[in-house]
Motif scaffolding. Structure first.
Motif, PDB file in Angstrom:
ATOM      1  N   THR A 460     -15.113  34.976  61.302  1.00  0.00           N
ATOM      2  CA  THR A 460     -14.772  34.375  60.162  1.00  0.00           C
ATOM      3  C   THR A 460     -15.105  33.440  60.125  1.00  0.00           C
ATOM      4  OG1 THR A 460     -12.280  35.421  60.051  1.00  0.00           O
ATOM      5  CG2 THR A 460     -12.507  33.509  58.322  1.00  0.00           C
ATOM      6  N   LEU A 461     -14.591  32.022  60.955  1.00  0.00           N
ATOM      7  CA  LEU A 461     -15.748  30.796  61.275  1.00  0.00           C
ATOM      8  C   LEU A 461     -16.400  30.238  62.322  1.00  0.00           C
ATOM      9  CD1 LEU A 461     -11.771  29.368  59.726  1.00  0.00           C
ATOM     10  CD2 LEU A 461     -13.976  29.545  58.459  1.00  0.00           C
ATOM     11  N   SER A 462     -17.614  31.287  61.802  1.00  0.00           N
ATOM     12  CA  SER A 462     -18.218  31.163  63.664  1.00  0.00           C
ATOM     13  C   SER A 462     -18.914  29.498  63.556  1.00  0.00           C
ATOM     14  CB  SER A 462     -19.125  32.570  63.415  1.00  0.00           C
ATOM     15  OG  SER A 462     -20.456  32.214  62.398  1.00  0.00           O
ATOM     16  N   THR A 463     -19.578  29.053  62.392  1.00  0.00           N
ATOM     17  CA  THR A 463     -20.451  27.969  62.245  1.00  0.00           C
ATOM     18  C   THR A 463     -19.785  26.482  61.755  1.00  0.00           C
ATOM     19  OG1 THR A 463     -21.471  29.028  60.437  1.00  0.00           O
ATOM     20  CG2 THR A 463     -22.759  30.142  62.927  1.00  0.00           C
ATOM     21  N   SER A 464     -19.349  26.820  61.066  1.00  0.00           N
ATOM     22  CA  SER A 464     -18.277  25.669  59.677  1.00  0.00           C
ATOM     23  C   SER A 464     -17.726  26.379  59.335  1.00  0.00           C
ATOM     24  CB  SER A 464     -19.380  25.771  59.065  1.00  0.00           C
ATOM     25  OG  SER A 464     -19.278  26.718  57.578  1.00  0.00           O
ATOM     26  N   ILE A 465     -16.646  25.398  58.317  1.00  0.00           N
ATOM     27  CA  ILE A 465     -15.209  25.689  57.854  1.00  0.00           C
ATOM     28  C   ILE A 465     -14.872  26.004  57.157  1.00  0.00           C
ATOM     29  CG2 ILE A 465     -13.996  22.871  58.461  1.00  0.00           C
ATOM     30  CD1 ILE A 465     -14.902  22.881  55.294  1.00  0.00           C
ATOM     31  N   PHE A 466     -16.327  27.078  56.677  1.00  0.00           N
ATOM     32  CA  PHE A 466     -15.705  28.265  55.212  1.00  0.00           C
ATOM     33  C   PHE A 466     -16.253  29.787  55.866  1.00  0.00           C
ATOM     34  CE2 PHE A 466     -18.323  24.125  53.658  1.00  0.00           C
ATOM     35  CZ  PHE A 466     -17.863  23.718  52.587  1.00  0.00           C
ATOM     36  N   PRO A 467     -15.628  30.699  55.451  1.00  0.00           N
ATOM     37  CA  PRO A 467     -15.254  31.497  55.991  1.00  0.00           C
ATOM     38  C   PRO A 467     -17.270  32.380  55.924  1.00  0.00           C
ATOM     39  CG  PRO A 467     -13.434  32.057  54.419  1.00  0.00           C
ATOM     40  CD  PRO A 467     -14.852  30.250  54.485  1.00  0.00           C
ATOM     41  N   SER A 538      -5.425  30.414  64.873  1.00  0.00           N
ATOM     42  CA  SER A 538      -4.827  29.719  64.438  1.00  0.00           C
ATOM     43  C   SER A 538      -5.200  29.633  63.142  1.00  0.00           C
ATOM     44  CB  SER A 538      -4.395  28.651  65.284  1.00  0.00           C
ATOM     45  OG  SER A 538      -3.495  27.804  63.934  1.00  0.00           O
ATOM     46  N   MET A 539      -4.305  30.348  61.845  1.00  0.00           N
ATOM     47  CA  MET A 539      -4.848  29.768  60.377  1.00  0.00           C
ATOM     48  C   MET A 539      -4.346  28.735  60.006  1.00  0.00           C
ATOM     49  SD  MET A 539      -6.488  32.997  59.667  1.00  0.00           S
ATOM     50  CE  MET A 539      -6.143  32.345  58.183  1.00  0.00           C
ATOM     51  N   MET A 540      -3.625  28.263  60.460  1.00  0.00           N
ATOM     52  CA  MET A 540      -2.825  27.035  60.394  1.00  0.00           C
ATOM     53  C   MET A 540      -3.561  25.630  61.015  1.00  0.00           C
ATOM     54  SD  MET A 540      -0.755  24.514  60.167  1.00  0.00           S
ATOM     55  CE  MET A 540      -0.064  24.394  62.344  1.00  0.00           C
ATOM     56  N   ARG A 541      -4.681  25.957  61.777  1.00  0.00           N
ATOM     57  CA  ARG A 541      -5.067  24.363  62.678  1.00  0.00           C
ATOM     58  C   ARG A 541      -6.760  25.303  61.292  1.00  0.00           C
ATOM     59  NH1 ARG A 541      -2.253  25.701  67.352  1.00  0.00           N
ATOM     60  NH2 ARG A 541      -3.767  27.013  67.974  1.00  0.00           N
ATOM     61  N   ALA A 542      -6.798  26.165  60.598  1.00  0.00           N
ATOM     62  CA  ALA A 542      -8.060  25.955  60.392  1.00  0.00           C
ATOM     63  C   ALA A 542      -8.192  24.978  59.217  1.00  0.00           C
ATOM     64  CB  ALA A 542      -8.773  27.257  59.046  1.00  0.00           C
ATOM     65  N   THR A 543      -9.241  24.605  58.971  1.00  0.00           N
ATOM     66  CA  THR A 543      -9.324  23.553  57.881  1.00  0.00           C
ATOM     67  C   THR A 543     -10.127  23.918  56.421  1.00  0.00           C
ATOM     68  OG1 THR A 543     -10.463  21.960  59.185  1.00  0.00           O
ATOM     69  CG2 THR A 543     -11.182  21.959  56.952  1.00  0.00           C
ATOM     70  N   VAL A 544      -9.424  23.176  55.401  1.00  0.00           N
ATOM     71  CA  VAL A 544      -8.579  23.930  54.249  1.00  0.00           C
ATOM     72  C   VAL A 544      -9.717  23.692  52.638  1.00  0.00           C
ATOM     73  CG1 VAL A 544      -7.037  25.222  54.814  1.00  0.00           C
ATOM     74  CG2 VAL A 544      -6.256  23.054  53.175  1.00  0.00           C
ATOM     75  N   LEU A 545      -9.446  22.152  53.221  1.00  0.00           N
ATOM     76  CA  LEU A 545     -10.039  21.403  51.671  1.00  0.00           C
ATOM     77  C   LEU A 545     -11.983  20.504  52.603  1.00  0.00           C
ATOM     78  CD1 LEU A 545     -10.039  19.673  49.337  1.00  0.00           C
ATOM     79  CD2 LEU A 545      -8.789  17.647  50.545  1.00  0.00           C
ATOM     80  N   ASP A 546     -12.701  20.749  52.466  1.00  0.00           N
ATOM     81  CA  ASP A 546     -13.871  20.241  52.047  1.00  0.00           C
ATOM     82  C   ASP A 546     -14.092  19.076  51.942  1.00  0.00           C
ATOM     83  OD1 ASP A 546     -16.062  20.214  52.057  1.00  0.00           O
ATOM     84  OD2 ASP A 546     -17.257  21.230  51.185  1.00  0.00           O
ATOM     85  N   LEU A 594     -11.284  27.734  52.502  1.00  0.00           N
ATOM     86  CA  LEU A 594      -9.946  28.415  52.136  1.00  0.00           C
ATOM     87  C   LEU A 594      -9.500  28.148  50.948  1.00  0.00           C
ATOM     88  CD1 LEU A 594     -10.116  28.637  56.284  1.00  0.00           C
ATOM     89  CD2 LEU A 594     -10.924  30.275  54.450  1.00  0.00           C
ATOM     90  N   GLY A 595      -7.832  28.968  51.074  1.00  0.00           N
ATOM     91  CA  GLY A 595      -7.447  28.823  50.099  1.00  0.00           C
ATOM     92  C   GLY A 595      -6.307  28.168  50.507  1.00  0.00           C
ATOM     93  N   LEU A 673      -2.526  21.710  51.175  1.00  0.00           N
ATOM     94  CA  LEU A 673      -1.401  22.457  52.715  1.00  0.00           C
ATOM     95  C   LEU A 673      -2.198  23.590  53.183  1.00  0.00           C
ATOM     96  CD1 LEU A 673       1.175  21.874  53.733  1.00  0.00           C
ATOM     97  CD2 LEU A 673       1.548  23.772  52.238  1.00  0.00           C
ATOM     98  N   HIS A 674      -2.477  23.669  54.840  1.00  0.00           N
ATOM     99  CA  HIS A 674      -2.856  24.154  55.211  1.00  0.00           C
ATOM    100  C   HIS A 674      -1.511  26.172  54.876  1.00  0.00           C
ATOM    101  CE1 HIS A 674      -5.115  21.233  58.938  1.00  0.00           C
ATOM    102  NE2 HIS A 674      -5.888  21.673  57.598  1.00  0.00           N
ATOM    103  N   ILE A 675      -2.795  26.912  55.399  1.00  0.00           N
ATOM    104  CA  ILE A 675      -2.228  27.771  55.601  1.00  0.00           C
ATOM    105  C   ILE A 675      -1.065  27.926  56.384  1.00  0.00           C
ATOM    106  CG2 ILE A 675      -3.092  30.420  55.767  1.00  0.00           C
ATOM    107  CD1 ILE A 675      -5.486  29.885  54.921  1.00  0.00           C
ATOM    108  N   PHE A 676       0.105  28.848  56.099  1.00  0.00           N
ATOM    109  CA  PHE A 676       1.200  28.492  57.256  1.00  0.00           C
ATOM    110  C   PHE A 676       1.628  26.909  56.806  1.00  0.00           C
ATOM    111  CE2 PHE A 676      -0.315  32.748  59.043  1.00  0.00           C
ATOM    112  CZ  PHE A 676       0.327  32.873  58.055  1.00  0.00           C
TER     113      PHE A 676
END
Length: 698
Positions: A460-467, A538-546, A594-595, A673-676
């Protein structure tokens, strides 16, 4: 004419003679016997039609929810909608409304969306609802076309016939004009995707020949229209056939498409110095005829455009897939009566028709029962990477759900499962034990052998914060499933509960989504499968805001929305409404990688403000939110369950409580807010403050 932004004016007539989408969808379900030799999948059903679109534009949640509620109140037994937009949240208002109708006992199928290029976690709005069947698309094994008869001449010689498909706009009339091609390269993947050279002739007295591919039809047509083109004939970039094109651009009267082979023949003639003149008969009176050939390139594989799930909170999406690519169906009489279209919009009504057929045989309309049997009997398909490349592993559950629906098997299977899929969630919320029940409705016992059939695991996030966009990189690991019992015997009219213990794929970064199928092969030669998925991360640790691309801009810089200069001043109108008199407003571009379930935009007085302007409404009074001294959110915020992507929010000085912010210098602070995430914990947010700016009122 409703466009999604203006006020709808309902009327009792759903007839559409400008788009054709609803008529095409309806025919897939219930077309009657016709000269083209097909019927709908469930031709004896009674259809109700609830039109939510005008001629172009979009449709708001209020209209969509109203249509669903009316269909429910009118007694609809199955509701289907080939509509959607990016979401990823089962809490989306439209998704919740449809979920509630499902919970009342009415099955609802919704198209998965046509945004496969966006990669994973791009589940569509209502399709993301809990209990709502999200339908993916598989390409037809045949490639039908509806062609209009026309002719052409070479160097003023005798007439030769060719077939073509009209598009939109379709104001061709009777046209006889020479052909002009952008270039003579039939392998040019970006034909007319950039501005034409300065020495291009005036194209107003030509029919312009353009190869399909790479950029949008609208972009290509825009580029040739800039040189005076009025008529455009595309030639396909794949064989066989042609398809309807929509490219509404000022100055363009008619667009159409012919086959790749016909286009190549014209290019050969033009490149050899011959002149080619097309003689187009008015599509309203031209003879039309169907043609079809085997789709040897992608037939039976997942359509590359089909959107990928899952939801951000790891609910399984999609549910299953149906043929949606290259589908022949009915069309408004004003637009030709029949057409071939592609999309999850075409797959969805076919799935709804299968629901009707299966419900009739099984004697139930229970949404859960029908979803379970259709999913369990579906056939998972091999992954299609596009460009004629297929893999040696199954397409993932987040793309195809349970697989390609098998109506007969779903109708007559005597073994049913208690669930349609399993989610093992992410590493923070990992479900290490799962149970499901197998029920045997037959009058003899059946023994099932259980096994794990992994599908492709995709980063999903192999190279950046974007899917990662499609085609996603494939991860080398898959989930293991431990079966305490690899064989289970279910007595006649009995049930057995199966317990399984999944193990996460190991050694992977980039939050890959793993998936697969629990295969059940019966002693009676029956076979079932149960799809599963989860995230190795971890979905919660993923960055959501660019944060790098969330910034202050102005309405004056639309549509590009360049960053605003530092310390800008805005003279606003002192009323609770945005003026339309040329006033320039501050705005913020919010870019979500991410959402996010909760996004705030706080108005924070700038610490170095020297404004002493009198204010007759009230003096600034701040409250605290997680370390911010804030006047509150701008009007329209906070937002809940926001999809990924960039949006622009304009501020006219109005706060969320309906009052105006006093004049002064401020920053707009975006918190996502992060997912979860815990909305009371600052550590679970991404946050960025805009450049300071000053507002005053006039």
């Amino acid at each position: 004419n409703y466009n999604g932004a203006n006020t709808p004016v309902p009327d009792p007539d759903p007839y559409d003679n400008c788009e054709g989408h609803g008529t095409h969808v309806s025919g897939i379900i219930a077309a009657q016997t016709n000269p083209y030799g097909f019927t709908g999948a469930a031709p004896d059903v009674t259809l109700g039609a609830y039109r939510v679109f005008g001629c172009g534009g979009s449709a708001g949640n209020d209209v969509l929810i109203s249509a669903y509620n009316q269909a429910y109140e009118d007694g609809a037994q199955i509701i289907t909608a080939s509509i959607g937009g990016p979401s990823g949240w089962s809490e989306d208002p439209w998704a919740v409304a449809v979920q509630r109708i499902v919970e009342k006992g009415v099955p609802c199928t919704v198209s998965a969306g046509n945004d496969g290029v966006e990669g994973q976690f791009y589940a569509s709005t209502a399709a993301g609802g809990l209990g709502v069947a999200s339908i993916a698309s598989v390409d037809n094994t045949q490639a039908p076309s509806i062609l209009l008869n026309a002719t052409y001449t070479v160097d003023n010689s005798s007439l030769s016939a060719f077939g073509w498909t009209q598009g939109t706009p379709a104001d061709w009339g009777n046209v006889s004009l020479p052909l002009w091609s952008v270039n003579y390269n039939t392998n040019d993947s970006a034909n007319a995707c950039t501005a034409l050279p300065d020495d291009t002739p005036d194209l107003s007295n030509y029919i312009v020949l353009v190869r399909r591919g790479t950029c949008t039809f609208v972009q290509k047509v825009t580029d040739v229209a800039a040189k005076g083109a009025r008529y455009v004939m595309f030639y396909n970039n794949v064989s066989p056939g042609s398809t309807a094109v929509t490219a509404v651009v000022p100055g363009i009267l008619g667009v159409g498409m012919t086959s790749a082979a016909q286009g190549a023949e014209w290019i050969r003639l033009l490149s050899g110095g011959s002149s080619v003149t097309l003689n187009i008969v008015d599509p309203e009176v031209a003879q039309q005829y169907p043609v079809s050939a085997p789709n040897t390139a992608t037939g039976g594989f997942l359509s590359t455009y089909t959107s990928w799930g899952p939801n951000y909170e790891l609910e399984v999406k999609q549910q299953f897939s149906a043929p949606g690519g290259l589908i022949l169906s009915t069309y408004p009489l004003d637009l030709g009566a029949y057409a071939v279209l592609s999309g999850t919009s075409m797959a969805c009504p076919l799935a709804a028709a299968v629901y009707a057929l299966v419900s009739e045989v099984r004697g139930t309309l229970d949404p859960k029962v029908l979803e379970n049997v259709i999913s369990a009997t579906a056939n998972p398909q091999i992954f299609n990477a596009g460009a004629g490349k297929t893999a040696d592993y199954l397409a993932p559950v987040q793309q195809q759900g349970g697989g390609l629906i098998q109506a007969f098997d779903a109708a007559y299977t005597t073994t049913v499962l208690s669930v349609s899929s399993l989610s093992f969630n992410d590493t923070d919320n990992f479900v290490d034990t799962a149970n499901f029940t197998i029920t045997n409705l037959a009058d003899t016992e059946v023994t099932y052998t259980l096994s794990n059939v992994p599908a492709g695991t995709f980063y999903t996030l192999s190279t950046s914060i974007f899917p990662d966009p499609f085609v996603n990189e494939v991860a080398p690991a898959v989930a293991d499933i431990e079966f305490p019992q690899k064989e289970v015997t279910i007595p006649a009219s009995g049930s057995v509960t199966v317990t399984i213990y999944p193990d996460l794929p190991v050694g992977l970064d980039g939050s890959p989504v793993y998936s697969g199928y629990i295969a059940m092969n019966g002693s009676d030669e029956s076979s079932l499968s149960l799809p599963y998925l989860g995230v190795a991360g971890s979905m919660m640790r993923a960055t959501v805001l660019d944060t790098a691309n969330t910034y202050l801009t102005t309405t004056k810089s639309a549509p590009g929305y360049a960053p605003a200069p530092g310390n800008a001043t805005f003279a606003l109108t002192a009323s609770n409404a945005t003026a339309s008199n040329g006033t320039v407003y501050p705005a913020v571009v919010v870019s979500l990688a991410l959402g996010s379930p909760y996004v705030r935009m706080d108005v924070v007085p700038y610490k170095n403000s020297t404004s002493k302007a009198p204010w007759h409404h009230r003096q600034p009074k701040t409250t605290e939110f997680l370390g911010l001294k804030t006047l509150g959110n701008i009007y329209g915020f906070p937002e809940y369950y926001v999809p990924r992507g960039a949006t622009v929010s304009v501020w006219d000085g109005l706060l969320a409580d309906g009052t105006l912010a006093p004049p002064g210098t401020y920053q707009l602070v975006v918190s996502a807010l992060h997912i979860f995430g815990d909305n009371t914990d600052l550590a679970d947010y991404d946050r960025v403050a805009s450049e300071p700016f000053t507002i005053r009122y006039q």
